[in-house]
Design a protein around this motif. Structure first.
Motif, PDB file in Angstrom:
ATOM      1  N   ASN A 102       0.024  41.703 -51.073  1.00  0.00           N
ATOM      2  CA  ASN A 102      -1.045  42.703 -51.219  1.00  0.00           C
ATOM      3  C   ASN A 102      -0.715  44.018 -50.521  1.00  0.00           C
ATOM      4  N   THR A 103       0.528  44.185 -50.076  1.00  0.00           N
ATOM      5  CA  THR A 103       0.906  45.387 -49.334  1.00  0.00           C
ATOM      6  C   THR A 103       1.642  46.369 -50.235  1.00  0.00           C
ATOM      7  N   LEU A 104       1.038  47.540 -50.412  1.00  0.00           N
ATOM      8  CA  LEU A 104       1.609  48.592 -51.264  1.00  0.00           C
ATOM      9  C   LEU A 104       2.167  49.704 -50.370  1.00  0.00           C
ATOM     10  N   VAL A 105       3.428  50.052 -50.599  1.00  0.00           N
ATOM     11  CA  VAL A 105       4.048  51.155 -49.856  1.00  0.00           C
ATOM     12  C   VAL A 105       4.216  52.329 -50.811  1.00  0.00           C
ATOM     13  N   VAL A 106       3.707  53.491 -50.412  1.00  0.00           N
ATOM     14  CA  VAL A 106       3.773  54.692 -51.248  1.00  0.00           C
ATOM     15  C   VAL A 106       4.581  55.760 -50.513  1.00  0.00           C
ATOM     16  N   SER A 144       7.239  65.546 -48.628  1.00  0.00           N
ATOM     17  CA  SER A 144       7.114  65.849 -47.188  1.00  0.00           C
ATOM     18  C   SER A 144       7.402  64.631 -46.316  1.00  0.00           C
ATOM     19  N   ARG A 145       8.148  63.644 -46.868  1.00  0.00           N
ATOM     20  CA  ARG A 145       8.601  62.466 -46.108  1.00  0.00           C
ATOM     21  C   ARG A 145       7.439  61.625 -45.582  1.00  0.00           C
ATOM     22  N   LEU A 146       6.317  61.680 -46.278  1.00  0.00           N
ATOM     23  CA  LEU A 146       5.135  60.900 -45.877  1.00  0.00           C
ATOM     24  C   LEU A 146       5.135  59.517 -46.525  1.00  0.00           C
ATOM     25  N   PHE A 147       4.610  58.538 -45.785  1.00  0.00           N
ATOM     26  CA  PHE A 147       4.435  57.185 -46.320  1.00  0.00           C
ATOM     27  C   PHE A 147       3.026  56.709 -46.020  1.00  0.00           C
ATOM     28  N   HIS A 148       2.388  56.099 -47.013  1.00  0.00           N
ATOM     29  CA  HIS A 148       1.138  55.384 -46.793  1.00  0.00           C
ATOM     30  C   HIS A 148       1.381  53.909 -47.107  1.00  0.00           C
ATOM     31  N   ILE A 149       0.845  53.038 -46.246  1.00  0.00           N
ATOM     32  CA  ILE A 149       0.921  51.598 -46.478  1.00  0.00           C
ATOM     33  C   ILE A 149      -0.514  51.102 -46.657  1.00  0.00           C
ATOM     34  N   ASP A 167      -3.396  47.975 -47.980  1.00  0.00           N
ATOM     35  CA  ASP A 167      -3.773  46.649 -48.453  1.00  0.00           C
ATOM     36  C   ASP A 167      -4.536  46.920 -49.758  1.00  0.00           C
ATOM     37  N   VAL A 168      -3.991  46.449 -50.893  1.00  0.00           N
ATOM     38  CA  VAL A 168      -4.583  46.830 -52.193  1.00  0.00           C
ATOM     39  C   VAL A 168      -6.000  46.297 -52.380  1.00  0.00           C
ATOM     40  N   ARG A 169      -6.440  45.379 -51.514  1.00  0.00           N
ATOM     41  CA  ARG A 169      -7.817  44.880 -51.620  1.00  0.00           C
ATOM     42  C   ARG A 169      -8.802  45.789 -50.904  1.00  0.00           C
ATOM     43  N   ARG A 170      -8.262  46.723 -50.084  1.00  0.00           N
ATOM     44  CA  ARG A 170      -9.137  47.643 -49.330  1.00  0.00           C
ATOM     45  C   ARG A 170      -8.513  49.041 -49.388  1.00  0.00           C
ATOM     46  N   MET A 171      -8.821  49.766 -50.451  1.00  0.00           N
ATOM     47  CA  MET A 171      -8.142  51.037 -50.685  1.00  0.00           C
ATOM     48  C   MET A 171      -8.882  52.244 -50.116  1.00  0.00           C
ATOM     49  N   SER A 172      -9.963  51.996 -49.340  1.00  0.00           N
ATOM     50  CA  SER A 172     -10.745  53.128 -48.815  1.00  0.00           C
ATOM     51  C   SER A 172      -9.889  54.031 -47.923  1.00  0.00           C
ATOM     52  N   GLU A 173      -8.913  53.424 -47.220  1.00  0.00           N
ATOM     53  CA  GLU A 173      -7.986  54.236 -46.431  1.00  0.00           C
ATOM     54  C   GLU A 173      -6.694  53.453 -46.234  1.00  0.00           C
ATOM     55  N   PRO A 174      -5.580  54.160 -45.959  1.00  0.00           N
ATOM     56  CA  PRO A 174      -4.330  53.436 -45.748  1.00  0.00           C
ATOM     57  C   PRO A 174      -4.385  52.597 -44.475  1.00  0.00           C
ATOM     58  N   ALA A 175      -3.772  51.416 -44.505  1.00  0.00           N
ATOM     59  CA  ALA A 175      -3.682  50.571 -43.313  1.00  0.00           C
ATOM     60  C   ALA A 175      -2.795  51.254 -42.266  1.00  0.00           C
ATOM     61  N   GLN A 176      -1.753  51.966 -42.750  1.00  0.00           N
ATOM     62  CA  GLN A 176      -0.856  52.710 -41.853  1.00  0.00           C
ATOM     63  C   GLN A 176      -0.399  53.990 -42.546  1.00  0.00           C
ATOM     64  N   THR A 177      -0.211  55.030 -41.737  1.00  0.00           N
ATOM     65  CA  THR A 177       0.375  56.280 -42.235  1.00  0.00           C
ATOM     66  C   THR A 177       1.628  56.536 -41.414  1.00  0.00           C
ATOM     67  N   ARG A 178       2.737  56.789 -42.088  1.00  0.00           N
ATOM     68  CA  ARG A 178       4.000  56.988 -41.368  1.00  0.00           C
ATOM     69  C   ARG A 178       4.747  58.208 -41.888  1.00  0.00           C
ATOM     70  N   GLU A 179       5.631  58.692 -41.041  1.00  0.00           N
ATOM     71  CA  GLU A 179       6.584  59.708 -41.504  1.00  0.00           C
ATOM     72  C   GLU A 179       7.929  59.011 -41.632  1.00  0.00           C
ATOM     73  N   SER A 180       8.737  59.442 -42.594  1.00  0.00           N
ATOM     74  CA  SER A 180      10.034  58.810 -42.810  1.00  0.00           C
ATOM     75  C   SER A 180      10.886  58.854 -41.547  1.00  0.00           C
ATOM     76  N   TYR A 216      10.250  47.029 -45.400  1.00  0.00           N
ATOM     77  CA  TYR A 216      10.804  47.713 -46.568  1.00  0.00           C
ATOM     78  C   TYR A 216      12.025  48.521 -46.150  1.00  0.00           C
ATOM     79  N   ALA A 217      12.786  48.940 -47.156  1.00  0.00           N
ATOM     80  CA  ALA A 217      13.936  49.818 -46.913  1.00  0.00           C
ATOM     81  C   ALA A 217      13.735  51.100 -47.699  1.00  0.00           C
ATOM     82  N   ILE A 218      14.253  52.201 -47.147  1.00  0.00           N
ATOM     83  CA  ILE A 218      14.179  53.494 -47.836  1.00  0.00           C
ATOM     84  C   ILE A 218      15.567  54.122 -47.861  1.00  0.00           C
ATOM     85  N   GLY A 219      15.823  54.906 -48.899  1.00  0.00           N
ATOM     86  CA  GLY A 219      17.090  55.632 -48.993  1.00  0.00           C
ATOM     87  C   GLY A 219      16.794  57.107 -49.164  1.00  0.00           C
ATOM     88  N   SER A 220      17.701  57.951 -48.677  1.00  0.00           N
ATOM     89  CA  SER A 220      17.437  59.391 -48.763  1.00  0.00           C
ATOM     90  C   SER A 220      18.567  60.120 -49.477  1.00  0.00           C
TER      91      SER A 220
END
Length: 330
Positions: free
Chosen positions: A147-151, A155-160, A162-175, A193-197
């Motif tokens: 149930n974990t969606l990584v977007v 601007s190197r932003l990431f939102h993580i 829980d797709v069952r509770r979309m009112s706000e991101p569980a975590q906000t990160r910078e790359s 997760y892994a990311i490539g640049s």
């Protein structure tokens, strides 16, 4: 080569995405800039269906064994019936649809767009769009595990989420990487997760926010080569985790695919170089094959195309063996 086959009837223009079925290890979708999504049986090397669109298709995926979905440069999200070859419009974003994910736990299609939004779709409902979520930036990539969606956004932003509770991101990160994100994949075991640049680096990240787990995250250089004392650096265009062993593959504009064991921070294998850049890779559901989309990715504009001597367009399907198994630590 006996260990890999080239699919007959590839797209006429650059490949945007290769995606295997979640249940059938032989079924593969390939979306492309030639405005098509093609459906293949890789065991028989046969194109079973072709779906024409009005514009380049940036993303595709399977919903179940008989339905697939496409996200398009023309802003449309469409359902593709793999048996009847019928294309149904589910709805639209207000800009191009750059990424699709399917949340199997809640049976929902998720689309991300350059219009800075995520939309949730239930294709069986009379009004397919079930919700719309505004984001701070354009969506570049998405992946989901359980149930974990990584977007991944501009601007190197990431939102993580829980797709069952979309009112706000569980975590906000910078790359953790300094340059633009080019690829993203969630671990098969759901831990991270892994990311490539664009500058030939991969970052390995973990969901658990506790300091001891966050201490495990790291980044490393790859898809680089020293030619005549000059360092050449290529974008990491695609990442894919092995569904059984949780090792991962990376592919770059240098035309190479490498297999990594992120637990022991080692490269397990690099396959022989392909004839052009690699925009997309995917493991099948049982982890016996790796699909490799090969085509020019326009990193160097028209100049690069001239240097390459025209566009290479191919999809290779490689059998994988022990090289994707993790090494015993120590």
């Amino acid at each position: 080569m006996a260990d890999q086959v080239e699919l007959s009837s590839p797209p006429f223009d650059s490949v945007s995405q290769v995606r295997f079925s979640p249940t059938n290890p032989d079924h593969l979708l390939v979306s492309a800039w030639d405005t098509t999504v093609r459906f293949y049986d890789v065991a028989t090397n046969e194109q079973k269906a072709k779906f024409d669109h009005r514009a380049a298709v940036l993303s595709c995926l399977f919903g179940d064994s008989t339905h697939a979905y496409s996200g398009c440069l023309d802003t449309g999200v469409r359902e593709l019936d793999l048996t009847t070859e019928k294309v149904t419009s589910l709805g639209q974003h207000s800009n191009s649809v750059s990424a699709l994910s399917y949340a199997r736990e809640i049976n929902t299609l998720i689309s991300g767009s350059w219009d800075q939004s995520l939309r949730f779709w239930d294709p069986r409902a009379p009004k397919a769009e079930t919700s719309n979520h505004t984001l701070p930036e354009r969506v570049y990539h998405m992946d989901i595990v359980n149930n974990t969606l990584v977007v991944s956004m501009a601007s190197r932003l990431f939102h993580i989420y829980d797709v069952r509770r979309m009112s706000e991101p569980a975590q906000t990160r910078e790359s953790s990487l300094k340059f633009m994100t080019r690829s993203l994949a969630c671990m098969a075991d759901g831990q991270g997760y892994a990311i490539g640049s664009v500058e030939g680096r991969i970052g390995v990240e973990y969901f658990n926010p506790s300091p001891e787990i966050q201490d495990k995250k790291y980044a490393f250089k790859c898809h680089r080569q020293n030619i005549d004392d000059v360092d050449h650096v290529w974008p990491v265009n695609a990442l894919a985790f092995h569904p059984v062993h949780n090792t991962f593959a990376s592919a770059g504009s240098d035309g190479t695919v490498s297999i990594w064991d992120h637990k022991v921070k080692k490269r397990l294998r690099q396959y022989p170089k392909y004839a052009s850049a690699i925009p997309s890779i995917a493991f099948n559901c049982d982890g016996t094959r790796l699909a490799v989309g090969v085509s020019y990715t326009w990193d160097e504009g028209d100049e690069g195309l001239k240097k390459e001597g025209g566009t290479v367009r191919a999809v290779w399907v490689r059998k994988v063996g022990d090289e994707v198994k993790p090494r015993a630590a120590g």
